[in-house]
Each structure stands twice: as structure tokens, then as C-alpha cells.
Design an enzyme around this catalytic site. Structure first.
Site, PDB file in Angstrom:
ATOM      1  N   ASP A 128      -0.224  -1.466  -4.382  1.00 60.85           N
ATOM      2  CA  ASP A 128       0.155  -1.279  -2.974  1.00 60.85           C
ATOM      3  C   ASP A 128       1.475  -0.518  -2.880  1.00 60.85           C
ATOM      4  O   ASP A 128       2.292  -0.779  -2.000  1.00 60.85           O
ATOM      5  CB  ASP A 128       0.243  -2.624  -2.258  1.00 60.85           C
ATOM      6  CG  ASP A 128      -0.021  -2.499  -0.760  1.00 60.85           C
ATOM      7  OD1 ASP A 128      -0.505  -1.439  -0.340  1.00 60.85           O
ATOM      8  OD2 ASP A 128       0.277  -3.452  -0.032  1.00 60.85           O
ATOM      9  N   HIS A 143      -4.841  -5.625   0.390  1.00 63.91           N
ATOM     10  CA  HIS A 143      -3.673  -6.532   0.355  1.00 63.91           C
ATOM     11  C   HIS A 143      -3.834  -7.779   1.244  1.00 63.91           C
ATOM     12  O   HIS A 143      -3.036  -8.015   2.148  1.00 63.91           O
ATOM     13  CB  HIS A 143      -2.354  -5.806   0.655  1.00 63.91           C
ATOM     14  CG  HIS A 143      -2.347  -4.856   1.817  1.00 63.91           C
ATOM     15  ND1 HIS A 143      -1.622  -3.701   1.803  1.00 63.91           N
ATOM     16  CD2 HIS A 143      -2.952  -4.901   3.029  1.00 63.91           C
ATOM     17  CE1 HIS A 143      -1.780  -3.077   2.952  1.00 63.91           C
ATOM     18  NE2 HIS A 143      -2.580  -3.785   3.703  1.00 63.91           N
TER      19      HIS A 143
END
Lengths: 149, 431
Positions: free
Chosen positions: B314, B241
Site C-alpha cells: 500500500d 487494505h
């Protein structure tokens, strides 16, 4: 290997004598630039032992596995780098097994291999180690005597 | 579903747009599935007898999505999410393969736990779960876990999940040791000593809201350090991320230099910026925090130029009590499985990415990253498929999402692009 005097001595000696030397272990235990000493580096026992005449194990110093250590556990070390019958099978059929002692049985070497009367020369190695040390001490002490004069 | 389920029926998809970024295929045509595998595909195949026909004008058929990063809640946080509920959400999002984070309770730091997750994934019948192994025991960042044994049990790579490896010495050891097993280390790129205590990106907005800040540089600092350590050890590092332009510039340069450096990002970091936290919306409290607009644009640019290797959900399931707290005290993390495809498609509709690029980042490229045979439409490949309508409109509504986790940062977002059906090994598992 990273912490081994035996490894360094043997690398200097054996490469001088013209032997091909390979070192095998997890990257965390292999010293930096060890290839410059004239050895080949492997991280996998199958590839590293292929065709070997002699397999010399080194003692895994247990304190190296302590908190924050370079190897996560004894069982993992044995699984991937401990010499057992299966891994010894990757070397030549009549390959000899050595170890400078003291051994951590079940960590870097399986007792079945260490005590193998045909393949293992560990007892002879230890016995000769005593004789060599005596000879070295004797030589040094005589020479020391000469230098005093 | 279980072993006693009847075999998947043979299916014939007709008149759909077949999109397979792995091979470059993009053609209107048909695709035939037999015994759970793709047996033929291309323009205008003959329709065989005795098959279930799926005709979907204007729809795109692509490989089932491969999600490189999701937390499952199980074991240990079942009040947030179970594997069964995550599988429902994944199927609704078109995801058929998912890499599960190991910072559960207990952490996935023992081979038996890897086996457990593999078996639980298989038991869903709809989702292949690829467990990450814990990088350190208990994901505590102190001593290396048994990476070799975990790898042998099936761990796909190693990470401490949402916790960064803060110690340079430990990261060096990890990269070096994992290299011996050919495994990748996945890092949460945020210097913990710099980020500690922060809850939002440091800057004007955090200052106005009175929130403790995390400087964007906390990401770049750890990325720079770990790139250097990857170079030193010859190890492979993956940054999860990634959310700042500065970190992406470093990664771009490292890739150009030929280092084993890869990265992913997640939809919040290219669809939202820090203003989404608005009046202390805790659903938009994420880790890393949402960034400034310039960083969002940098993430989009890095998706378009290929620097970013994958878009991951995520997914971080949280329950109401994790979030119904003052902003600084709420648990960070957003649900992401259901919205992964549609939020990515928003960038196709917006012109930042083309359709093939977007699907590539959700299928073939993440599969390559994980080193698995998934994410492609090819003869003989398992029929893991996602059928979606790229323009169908819907609105994200927290509380109405499939699955248990409702903590979406996209609550209220109007989206175009809807999953019509998901197939796992030829069996329809959604739609």
C-alpha cells in the site's frame, strides 16, 4: 439488446420456429434472465459466433454510451463486438449477415462486411421489412374495419 | 540497466533455507540459477563449476515478493517518487513484482499509458510493473474507462486507486462489464458520503485530539454493498487494505458462500493502531485511517485463518510538504515498500503467523490473485528471489530509507528481519 425491440421479436419468432438462438454482447447490455427466453448467452464474439449460420447485428444506440453509459466508447465496442471480417470468420464460411438498420458503421458493423455482396443480406432485409410492415398495417386496418360493425 | 547490460551470471545458493509456500517446500538446501531461471533446487545439490556462489547460513531464500498495491508517483507526481526510485525501494524490500495503482496524473485510462508503464518497468531491470487500469475515466468515478482495451494492453485489474466507487449504479455497471472480460474490480472500501471530511477513525482518540472522524462502519457499509453487487452481477470484487473486523467478517461469509470476493491488507493495519498518530504525527495519517486495537487484532486473525488473500505494501509516496502540515490538512498515505517484509515478519516473531504463512501472503497468494506466474521457487521459473535474514535487527528511520519516499508510518520501529539480497531474473539488484 437491453433496449432492442428487434431482439425480443426475433427471439420469440426464431425460437418458436425451432432455431437455436445465441445472444452476444457485454454483460451490461444483456437483459436479466434472458436465458429464460430460450437463448444461449455469450460475452465473447469468437465463442458466440462459432458455427453460426446467420449473424444479425443490432444497432448500438449511441445515447447508451453517453456519460455514465453501459459501454465506455464506440472504439471499444467496435474492437470487441463490432462485426468485421475477422470476427465474421468465427462463424460458418457461408454465414449470412443481417442488421435491421439503421447501421452505425464502424461501431457495431464494419462497412466492408455490411456491403459485402455475397454475405450481407441487409438491403434485402430492409426491403422485406417494408413489405412486412405494409402487410401488417393492411391486415390490422381490415380487421379494425370488421370490428366497427 | 538496459539491454546492453551483460547477461546475469549463473548463481549457486548454498546452505540456505529454501522456502516456497506454493509447493510447500521448506528445506535447508541449494538452488541453482542459469540464464536467469531456476534450474534446480533441493537438499545438497552438487556445486557446479563456473558459478557465483552465495552462501548464507541462517538465511531464508524465498520467491521475490509480489506486491499487489503500490502507487509509483509517475506519471505526474515525480516530486514524490519516480519509477526509478520506487524500483530501488522495492529491491531493498525484496519486491520483484509490483502492481501499480492508476490514479496518477494522467490516470492510467488509455491503453498507451499501460504500455508506457510496462516499458518503464522493464527499463528498471529490477522490477516487473503490472499496471492497474483506471476503472473510470480520470479515476473520477463518473463513467467507465475502456476496460476491454486497457485489459488487452496489459492492465492487470481495474480500480480508481485511493478513491472509492461511491455510486452503487456505477459499481454495478463496472462489475457487470468487467465480468465480460474476466477482470477483477479493486475497491477502496470506504463509503465516501460517510467518510468525507474525516481524517482519523471516529472514537475516543479522535475526539480527544479534536479531529473529524471516519466511522469504522464506513468500511463495512461499502463492503456489504459491493458483496451484494458482486452476487447480483456475477462479477469479481477485491477489497484493498481492509482494516476492520466487521468488514472482514462480511468478506469471510461471502467467501464461504462461494462468491468471487477477495481482499488484502497492509502492514500498518496489523502492526499499528490509531494511537500511532499520537501527537498529530502526519506520517501515520493513512487512508483508510489507523483503527482501534480490536480491529488490528481482527486483521491478524483474518491473516492467520486465510480470509485475507495478500499483504500489500500500500505504498503511497509523499514528500515533506505533503506531510508538514496540520494533521487534518496533511495528505494521507505511507511509504511501504522497504518495510513490507520486516513488518510482516514481526508477526512471525510475535507468534501470530508462522513463517510459511507470512511468505505465502507476500509471494504465492498475491501472484495467484493477480493471475501471474510469479511468486514461486520451481524449476524453470524466473529467478526472482529474495534472500533474507529473519532475525537480523534494524531500526526504521525516516530519512534513511532507500529510494525517494521517506514518509514511513513505522519511523523509529525496531524490527527483526532484513533483506540480504534481491535477484531479478537471476541478476542481483540489491545487496
Amino acid at each position: 439488446m437491453l433496449h432492442s425491440r428487434v431482439a425480443r421479436s426475433n427471439i420469440h419468432l426464431l425460437t418458436t420456429m425451432g432455431s437455436r438462438v445465441r445472444v452476444i454482447g457485454p454483460p451490461t447490455l444483456i437483459p436479466a434472465e434472458v436465458g429464460r427466453l430460450g437463448v444461449e448467452v455469450f460475452h465473447d464474439m469468437r465463442a458466440g459466433l462459432a458455427g453460426a449460420d446467420i449473424v444479425m447485428m443490432l444497432r448500438l444506440q449511441r445515447e447508451r454510451m453517453a456519460r455514465g453509459g453501459m459501454v465506455p466508447s464506440a472504439r471499444e465496442y467496435f474492437r470487441f463486438f463490432g462485426l468485421d471480417a475477422e470476427k465474421l470468420g468465427f462463424a460458418k464460411d457461408d454465414a449470412l449477415v443481417m442488421h435491421p438498420g439503421p447501421m452505425n458503421r464502424g461501431v457495431e458493423i464494419d462497412s466492408a462486411v455490411a456491403d459485402d455482396p455475397v454475405r450481407s443480406v441487409i438491403r434485402e432485409q430492409v426491403e422485406m421489412g417494408v413489405a412486412v410492415r405494409m402487410a401488417v398495417l393492411d391486415t390490422l386496418s381490415r380487421r379494425g374495419g370488421r370490428n366497427e360493425r | 540497466m538496459n539491454d546492453s547490460s551483460p547477461p546475469a551470471p549463473d548463481s549457486f545458493f548454498t546452505g540456505v533455507r529454501l522456502l516456497d509456500p506454493a509447493s510447500g517446500l521448506d528445506v535447508r538446501g541449494d538452488l541453482l540459477v542459469r540464464d536467469g531461471r531456476i534450474v534446480d533446487l533441493g537438499a545438497a545439490l552438487g556445486r557446479p563449476d563456473g558459478v557465483r556462489v552465495i552462501a548464507a547460513e541462517d538465511a531464508i531464500l524465498c520467491p521475490g515478493l509480489v506486491d499487489t498495491r503500490a502507487a509509483l508517483g509517475e506519471p505526474g507526481y515525480e516530486y514524490r517518487e519516480t519509477i526509478a526510485s520506487a524500483a530501488i525501494a522495492a529491491a531493498a524490500g525484496g519486491i520483484t513484482t509490483l502492481a501499480a495503482l492508476p490514479d496518477s496524473l494522467p490516470a492510467i485510462d488509455d491503453p498507451a499509458l499501460v504500455h508506457l508503464l510496462l516499458a518503464r518497468g522493464e527499463a528498471t531491470g529490477s522490477l516487473t510493473i503490472l499496471p492497474y487500469g483506471a476503472l473510470t475515466r480520470g479515476c473520477k468515478g463518473e463513467e467507465l474507462a475502456e476496460l476491454g482495451l486497457l485489459r488487452e494492453a496489459g492492465a492487470i485489474a481495474f480500480t480508481d486507486g485511493g478513491r472509492a466507487v461511491g455510486s452503487a449504479r456505477l459499481m454495478r455497471l463496472a462489475l457487470s462489464y468487467a465480468r465480460g472480460f474476466g477482470a477483477r474490480i479493486v475497491q477502496h472500501p470506504e463509503d465516501p458520503s460517510l467518510a468525507g471530511g474525516g481524517v482519523a477513525t471516529e472514537g475516543e482518540l479522535a475526539t480527544r485530539l479534536g479531529l473529524p472522524g471516519i466511522p469504522a462502519a464506513a468500511e463495512a457499509i461499502l463492503v456489504a454493498r459491493d458483496i451484494r453487487l458482486a452476487e447480483l452481477t456475477g462479477g469479481a470484487v477485491h477489497f484493498a487494505h481492509v482494516s476492520t473486523g466487521e468488514a472482514l467478517d462480511l468478506i469471510r461469509r461471502a467467501k464461504d458462500a462461494g462468491l468471487s470476493v477477495t481482499c488484502d491488507t497492509a502492514p500498518p493495519y496489523f502492526d499499528l493502531n490509531e494511537t500511532a498518530i499520537g501527537d498529530f504525527r502526519t506520517y501515520a495519517k493513512l487512508s483508510p485511517p489507523l483503527r482501534a486495537e480490536a480491529d488490528r487484532l481482527a486483521v491478524l486473525a483474518a491473516l492467520a485463518d486465510g480470509t485475507i488473500d495478500a499483504i500489500a505494501s500500500d505504498h503511497q509516496p509523499r514528500d515533506a510538504d505533503d506531510k508538514r502540515l496540520p494533521f487534518a490538512q496533511a495528505t494521507p498515505g505511507g511509504a511501504g515498500l522497504v518495510t513490507l517484509l520486516a513488518v510482516t515478519l514481526a508477526q512471525v516473531h510475535g507468534g501470530a503467523l508462522n513463517m510459511a504463512q507470512a511468505i505465502d501472503l507476500l509471494t504465492a497468494r498475491p501472484a495467484r490473485l493477480l493471475g501471474i506466474e510469479a511468486g514461486r521457487l520451481a524449476k524453470g521459473a524466473p529467478a526472482d528471489l529474495c534472500l533474507f535474514h529473519p532475525e537480523a535487527a534494524w531500526q526504521v528511520e525516516a530519512g534513511a530509507l532507500p529510494g525517494k519516499a521517506q514518509n514511513t508510518p513505522f519511523d523509529g520501529r525496531a524490527l527483526e528481519g532484513r533483506v540480504l539480497g534481491t535477484w531479478k531474473a537471476g541478476r542481483r539488484v540489491f545487496g
